[in-house]
Design a protein around this motif. Structure first.
Motif, PDB file in Angstrom:
ATOM      1  N   THR A 261       0.847  -1.187   0.000  1.00 42.87           N
ATOM      2  CA  THR A 261       0.000   0.000   0.000  1.00 42.87           C
ATOM      3  C   THR A 261       0.885   1.239   0.000  1.00 42.87           C
ATOM      4  O   THR A 261       2.122   1.133  -0.011  1.00 42.87           O
ATOM      5  CB  THR A 261      -0.958   0.000   1.205  1.00 42.87           C
ATOM      6  N   LEU A 262       0.254   2.393   0.020  1.00 44.72           N
ATOM      7  CA  LEU A 262       1.001   3.649   0.105  1.00 44.72           C
ATOM      8  C   LEU A 262       1.120   4.056   1.570  1.00 44.72           C
ATOM      9  O   LEU A 262       0.180   3.897   2.354  1.00 44.72           O
ATOM     10  CB  LEU A 262       0.303   4.749  -0.691  1.00 44.72           C
ATOM     11  N   ASN A 263       2.236   4.607   1.898  1.00 48.95           N
ATOM     12  CA  ASN A 263       2.545   4.941   3.294  1.00 48.95           C
ATOM     13  C   ASN A 263       2.001   6.323   3.634  1.00 48.95           C
ATOM     14  O   ASN A 263       2.749   7.283   3.848  1.00 48.95           O
ATOM     15  CB  ASN A 263       4.064   4.867   3.512  1.00 48.95           C
ATOM     16  N   VAL A 264       0.664   6.426   3.682  1.00 46.85           N
ATOM     17  CA  VAL A 264       0.017   7.702   3.978  1.00 46.85           C
ATOM     18  C   VAL A 264      -0.903   7.520   5.181  1.00 46.85           C
ATOM     19  O   VAL A 264      -1.128   6.401   5.656  1.00 46.85           O
ATOM     20  CB  VAL A 264      -0.801   8.213   2.767  1.00 46.85           C
ATOM     21  N   GLN A 265      -1.443   8.624   5.671  1.00 46.30           N
ATOM     22  CA  GLN A 265      -2.370   8.558   6.795  1.00 46.30           C
ATOM     23  C   GLN A 265      -3.558   7.661   6.451  1.00 46.30           C
ATOM     24  O   GLN A 265      -4.037   7.637   5.310  1.00 46.30           O
ATOM     25  CB  GLN A 265      -2.873   9.962   7.134  1.00 46.30           C
TER      26      GLN A 265
ATOM     27  N   LEU B 142       1.740  11.558  -4.155  1.00 47.08           N
ATOM     28  CA  LEU B 142       1.896  11.809  -2.720  1.00 47.08           C
ATOM     29  C   LEU B 142       2.054  13.281  -2.380  1.00 47.08           C
ATOM     30  O   LEU B 142       2.037  13.645  -1.203  1.00 47.08           O
ATOM     31  CB  LEU B 142       3.069  11.000  -2.164  1.00 47.08           C
ATOM     32  N   ASN B 143       2.187  14.125  -3.372  1.00 48.66           N
ATOM     33  CA  ASN B 143       2.185  15.567  -3.093  1.00 48.66           C
ATOM     34  C   ASN B 143       0.854  16.020  -2.495  1.00 48.66           C
ATOM     35  O   ASN B 143       0.765  17.055  -1.849  1.00 48.66           O
ATOM     36  CB  ASN B 143       2.453  16.355  -4.385  1.00 48.66           C
ATOM     37  N   LEU B 144      -0.180  15.204  -2.731  1.00 46.20           N
ATOM     38  CA  LEU B 144      -1.522  15.544  -2.271  1.00 46.20           C
ATOM     39  C   LEU B 144      -1.840  15.011  -0.882  1.00 46.20           C
ATOM     40  O   LEU B 144      -2.872  15.333  -0.312  1.00 46.20           O
ATOM     41  CB  LEU B 144      -2.567  15.009  -3.260  1.00 46.20           C
ATOM     42  N   TYR B 145      -0.925  14.185  -0.341  1.00 51.95           N
ATOM     43  CA  TYR B 145      -1.251  13.473   0.910  1.00 51.95           C
ATOM     44  C   TYR B 145      -0.128  13.618   1.930  1.00 51.95           C
ATOM     45  O   TYR B 145       0.933  14.178   1.653  1.00 51.95           O
ATOM     46  CB  TYR B 145      -1.524  11.991   0.602  1.00 51.95           C
ATOM     47  N   THR B 146      -0.386  13.072   3.106  1.00 52.49           N
ATOM     48  CA  THR B 146       0.560  13.166   4.204  1.00 52.49           C
ATOM     49  C   THR B 146       1.123  11.791   4.510  1.00 52.49           C
ATOM     50  O   THR B 146       0.386  10.816   4.665  1.00 52.49           O
ATOM     51  CB  THR B 146      -0.142  13.687   5.474  1.00 52.49           C
TER      52      THR B 146
END
Length: 470
Positions: free
Chosen positions: A397-401, A464-468
């Motif tokens: 998965t992506l390592n975002v919140q 990921l520029n859009l996420y944390t």
């Protein structure tokens, strides 16, 4: 008449088809692995027809730009192998000869019989198993569950194949992480897709908790069930402990069906063969051919220890022209389909052409490449593995919140597949939105892994520029 004209020029039509096929295969590295297809123009059914040459040109114009490299080295979506050169030869001949593989009046019956024998040698399955070709893993699981249903009826003194299911209740199918084709088959068999009983998995796994399964079987007080064991789950290629389940089978009454659609190919490698320990004691086994065997759609095998039950379910009763099922063995009395393409022939060609060593190499190479991809993802801060890379599927998965994860995964996957470089599919694992890459194609190399990963890094840098970060 166009048909008679084409008959006179069959050699030319085959040559044009060969040229189109060769051009397609030589361009696999340049074709998109996946794309959104929009066919705005619909053809009108011609009154007289245009002939084969014109039909090929119409196909090229109508669909040529929409053909993707699903057979290529970076299609990692569905668990789909490529087509080996020898399998392509066999498939072409199967279409040319158009033999019914259940017809004993030609070589077709012998070809299927011999191919099944070769496959049992490849997988190390005992001679006691009857093997038959079907269209895919769904129909193989359907057949195995149909046999289990017949067995459940027998335990209650009812021949379901003859009398139906009226008056029966509480026929249960039990599993831990069943493939969707299992519940689909339950719906088709009248067992009901909502009636699957799911036993808990081991912590952090997709492998059944044996103690929980034992407790469930004990609670049944001797009432028989069907248990569907996973030999290679679709998300993480996890395996139930088949040997432990076989031990439970000595204590409790249940039909053991093993869904080994692609995990059965672990038997090709001494490094992974232990994952199937005990499977020779199963009642029925599904193995897919158009997955890791790398033959064309549609082909799979159902192996069963109970040919008598198969006849009880699938016999062509009252069809005098087909002969007496009790006196003359025929595949059509053991599986759902009567009309059957010679789908064993591509498998025969590929097995004879590449042998045990060839398939061992395909399996071990694909696993090594999946582990290479997993290692690259594990070292990059934008990605996170959701499970260890056990064999040929990488689940990440992506390592975002957490609150942003589902949207981020969707955006990333859409953008990644739109590049055409690689194709992966969306999934959910342990409640988390994720992505899976399934590597079972004989063409895939380390260069493909590097190219795919480089593309993933470029795409994720934008997304990921859009996420944390988590």
């Amino acid at each position: 008449m166009k048909l008679q004209e084409d008959l006179k020029h069959t050699d030319r039509l085959l040559q044009l088809t060969k040229e189109f096929s060769s051009k397609f295969l030589s361009s696999l590295d340049r074709l998109a692995a996946d794309k959104m297809v929009d066919i705005p123009v619909r053809q009108v059914m011609p009154a007289e027809g245009v002939g084969g040459v014109a039909a090929l040109e119409l196909f090229r114009q109508q669909y040529g730009n929409a053909v993707t490299a699903a057979v290529g080295p970076r299609y990692w979506g569905f668990v789909t192998g490529g087509v080996t050169p020898a399998a392509l030869m066999g498939d072409w001949l199967a279409a040319t000869m158009d033999l019914n593989s259940s017809d004993k009046g030609s070589a077709a019956f012998a070809i299927e019989t011999e191919t099944i024998a070769l496959l049992k040698q490849l997988f190390g399955l005992p001679e006691a198993f009857l093997g038959c070709f079907v269209t895919g893993a769904t129909m193989a699981n359907f057949t195995g569950l149909a046999l289990g249903r017949q067995w459940l009826g027998q335990q209650r003194g009812i021949d379901i194949g003859k009398e139906g299911m009226a008056g029966l209740h509480d026929l249960q199918v039990v599993s831990c992480v069943p493939h969707s084709s299992v519940t689909k088959s339950m719906a088709m068999l009248g067992l009901g897709r909502d009636n699957v009983v799911k036993i808990p998995a081991l912590p952090g796994r997709e492998s059944v908790d044996i103690s929980a399964l034992r407790a469930y079987l004990e609670s049944r007080n001797g009432q028989p069930v069907i248990y569907v064991a996973s030999a290679g789950t679709v998300n993480t290629v996890d395996f139930d402990d088949i040997a432990a389940i076989v031990e439970l089978k000595k204590q409790y009454p249940f039909w053991l069906h093993i869904d080994a659609a692609f995990g059965g190919f672990a038997a090709c490698s001494e490094h992974y063969r232990h994952l199937l320990n005990g499977w020779e004691e199963a009642d029925s086994i599904t193995i897919d051919a158009h997955k890791w065997l790398n033959v064309p759609y549609d082909a799979a095998m159902i192996f069963s220890r109970h040919p008598g039950l198969q006849v009880d379910v699938f016999q062509n009763a009252g069809a005098a022209y087909l002969g007496d099922p009790a006196e003359n063995f025929n595949f059509i009395n053991h599986i759902p389909e009567n009309s059957r393409r010679l789908r064993a022939l591509p498998a025969w060609f590929s097995l004879m052409a590449y042998g045990k060593d060839g398939y061992r190499h395909i399996v071990e190479e694909n696993v090594a490449l999946a582990q290479q991809l997993g290692g690259l993802l594990n070292e990059h801060p934008a990605f996170r593995l959701l499970a260890p890379v056990r064999m040929c599927v990488v689940c990440f998965t992506l390592n975002v919140q957490a609150a942003e994860q589902e949207e981020a995964v969707d955006r990333f996957l859409l953008a990644l597949n739109a590049t055409g470089v690689v194709c992966m599919t969306r999934t959910v694992y342990a409640g988390q939105p994720g992505i899976r890459a399934a590597l079972v194609n004989w063409r895939t190399t380390a260069n493909d892994v590097q190219l795919a990963f480089q593309t993933m890094k470029e795409v994720v840098a934008t997304v990921l520029n859009l996420y944390t970060y988590a």
